[in-house]
Design a protein around this motif. Structure first.
Motif, PDB file in Angstrom:
ATOM      1  N   LYS A   1      -3.118 -12.180 -10.545  1.00  0.00           N
ATOM      2  CA  LYS A   1      -2.570 -13.357 -11.227  1.00  0.00           C
ATOM      3  C   LYS A   1      -1.486 -12.958 -12.220  1.00  0.00           C
ATOM      4  O   LYS A   1      -0.505 -13.684 -12.420  1.00  0.00           O
ATOM      5  CB  LYS A   1      -3.702 -14.104 -11.938  1.00  0.00           C
TER       6      LYS A   1
ATOM      7  N   SER B   1     -13.465  -8.988  -5.562  1.00  0.00           N
ATOM      8  CA  SER B   1     -12.510 -10.079  -5.373  1.00  0.00           C
ATOM      9  C   SER B   1     -12.136 -10.718  -6.704  1.00  0.00           C
ATOM     10  O   SER B   1     -10.967 -11.059  -6.938  1.00  0.00           O
ATOM     11  CB  SER B   1     -13.108 -11.131  -4.431  1.00  0.00           C
ATOM     12  N   GLY B   2     -13.109 -10.872  -7.598  1.00  0.00           N
ATOM     13  CA  GLY B   2     -12.824 -11.451  -8.906  1.00  0.00           C
ATOM     14  C   GLY B   2     -11.921 -10.567  -9.745  1.00  0.00           C
ATOM     15  O   GLY B   2     -10.992 -11.055 -10.409  1.00  0.00           O
TER      16      GLY B   2
ATOM     17  N   ARG C   1     -12.865 -12.362   1.156  1.00  0.00           N
ATOM     18  CA  ARG C   1     -13.515 -13.663   0.972  1.00  0.00           C
ATOM     19  C   ARG C   1     -14.212 -14.124   2.256  1.00  0.00           C
ATOM     20  O   ARG C   1     -15.299 -14.721   2.206  1.00  0.00           O
ATOM     21  CB  ARG C   1     -12.487 -14.702   0.521  1.00  0.00           C
TER      22      ARG C   1
ATOM     23  N   ASP D   1      -7.226  -9.888   0.369  1.00  0.00           N
ATOM     24  CA  ASP D   1      -8.168 -10.676  -0.419  1.00  0.00           C
ATOM     25  C   ASP D   1      -8.832 -11.748   0.440  1.00  0.00           C
ATOM     26  O   ASP D   1     -10.030 -12.026   0.287  1.00  0.00           O
ATOM     27  CB  ASP D   1      -7.440 -11.318  -1.600  1.00  0.00           C
ATOM     28  N   GLN D   2      -8.075 -12.322   1.359  1.00  0.00           N
ATOM     29  CA  GLN D   2      -8.642 -13.327   2.256  1.00  0.00           C
ATOM     30  C   GLN D   2      -9.703 -12.721   3.167  1.00  0.00           C
ATOM     31  O   GLN D   2     -10.742 -13.335   3.430  1.00  0.00           O
ATOM     32  CB  GLN D   2      -7.527 -13.962   3.098  1.00  0.00           C
TER      33      GLN D   2
ATOM     34  N   ALA E   1      -8.402 -10.814  -8.370  1.00  0.00           N
ATOM     35  CA  ALA E   1      -7.748 -12.083  -8.698  1.00  0.00           C
ATOM     36  C   ALA E   1      -7.181 -12.058 -10.114  1.00  0.00           C
ATOM     37  O   ALA E   1      -6.072 -12.558 -10.360  1.00  0.00           O
ATOM     38  CB  ALA E   1      -8.739 -13.233  -8.534  1.00  0.00           C
ATOM     39  N   ARG E   2      -7.915 -11.472 -11.050  1.00  0.00           N
ATOM     40  CA  ARG E   2      -7.437 -11.418 -12.434  1.00  0.00           C
ATOM     41  C   ARG E   2      -6.204 -10.522 -12.563  1.00  0.00           C
ATOM     42  O   ARG E   2      -5.275 -10.836 -13.322  1.00  0.00           O
ATOM     43  CB  ARG E   2      -8.560 -10.920 -13.349  1.00  0.00           C
TER      44      ARG E   2
ATOM     45  N   MET F   1      -2.550 -10.563  -0.532  1.00  0.00           N
ATOM     46  CA  MET F   1      -3.172 -11.867  -0.323  1.00  0.00           C
ATOM     47  C   MET F   1      -3.995 -11.874   0.966  1.00  0.00           C
ATOM     48  O   MET F   1      -5.090 -12.449   1.018  1.00  0.00           O
ATOM     49  CB  MET F   1      -2.093 -12.948  -0.283  1.00  0.00           C
TER      50      MET F   1
END
Length: 209
Positions: A165, A157-158, A191, A187-188, A161-162, A184
């Motif tokens: 972005k 996930s990290g 999480r 990714d949700q 995100a990078r 998105m």
């Protein structure tokens, strides 16, 4: 590839060589998945040896167990101390193990129970096949459902995100008809999976008066 062959071959080997110390394959599969969404397993194999060196290894039941539970033998880069085991399957193979299986198993189960959640009873299952492998006198396969695997999803996930972005590589997927919302949403889901593992790790047993 050879290690994954061992995992799946050993798991289904119980149907080929019946033994009173077996656990039913269906029962073991059910035990490994207490929640349908949390079905990502840790696996390890013992012993790990160089090609042609397996016949020189003569490990006891306790040594096989210690190696299987060691993070050095895991096929996933996680630290087991970051979570708790929801369920565990220990699969042994070797003729000499049968004589020393029952009593040491009770001691090992008691010692390792501290690493497991307290609200799932009897969550360590085991099976032993007396027919040894051809390449080594004894071996063991470890399959576990651990909340520590959330660390793997946190890294995924990290990293996502990078990249997301900065919209890196996004144009390739959009040119194939995908939408940013799909990324998105995925990714949700990851999480939420991490949160589910954390909730089960933090849960405590509810004892009735």
């Amino acid at each position: 590839k050879i290690f994954f062959f061992f995992f799946f071959f050993f798991f289904f080997l119980q149907n080929r060589f019946p033994n009173p110390l077996h656990n039913d394959l269906r029962k073991m599969a059910i035990n490994l998945t207490p929640f349908p969404r949390l079905h990502f397993f840790l696996m390890s194999q013992s012993p790990i040896f160089a090609h042609g060196q397996g016949t020189k290894l003569h490990l006891t039941y306790e040594e096989l167990t210690d190696q299987m539970w060691s993070s050095r033998n895991f096929m996933t880069n996680i630290y087991p101390g970051d979570g708790k085991y929801l369920s565990v399957a220990l699969l042994y193979r070797g003729n000499d193990l049968k004589r020393s299986f029952t009593y040491p198993y009770l001691n090992v189960s008691e010692k390792l129970s501290e690493d497991c959640v307290s609200w799932i009873p009897n969550n360590i299952k085991s099976a032993i096949i007396s027919i040894p492998p051809e390449i080594t006198p004894a071996s063991g396969t470890f399959i576990a459902n651990s909340t520590a695997i959330k660390g793997l999803f946190q890294r995924i996930s990290g990293a996502f995100a990078r990249l997301f972005k900065r919209k890196a590589f996004l144009h390739w997927y959009k040119s194939e008809g995908m939408d940013e919302y799909e990324f998105m949403e995925s990714d949700q889901h990851v999480r939420e999976l991490i949160s589910s593992y954390q909730d089960k790790q933090d849960a405590v047993a509810d004892f009735l008066d």
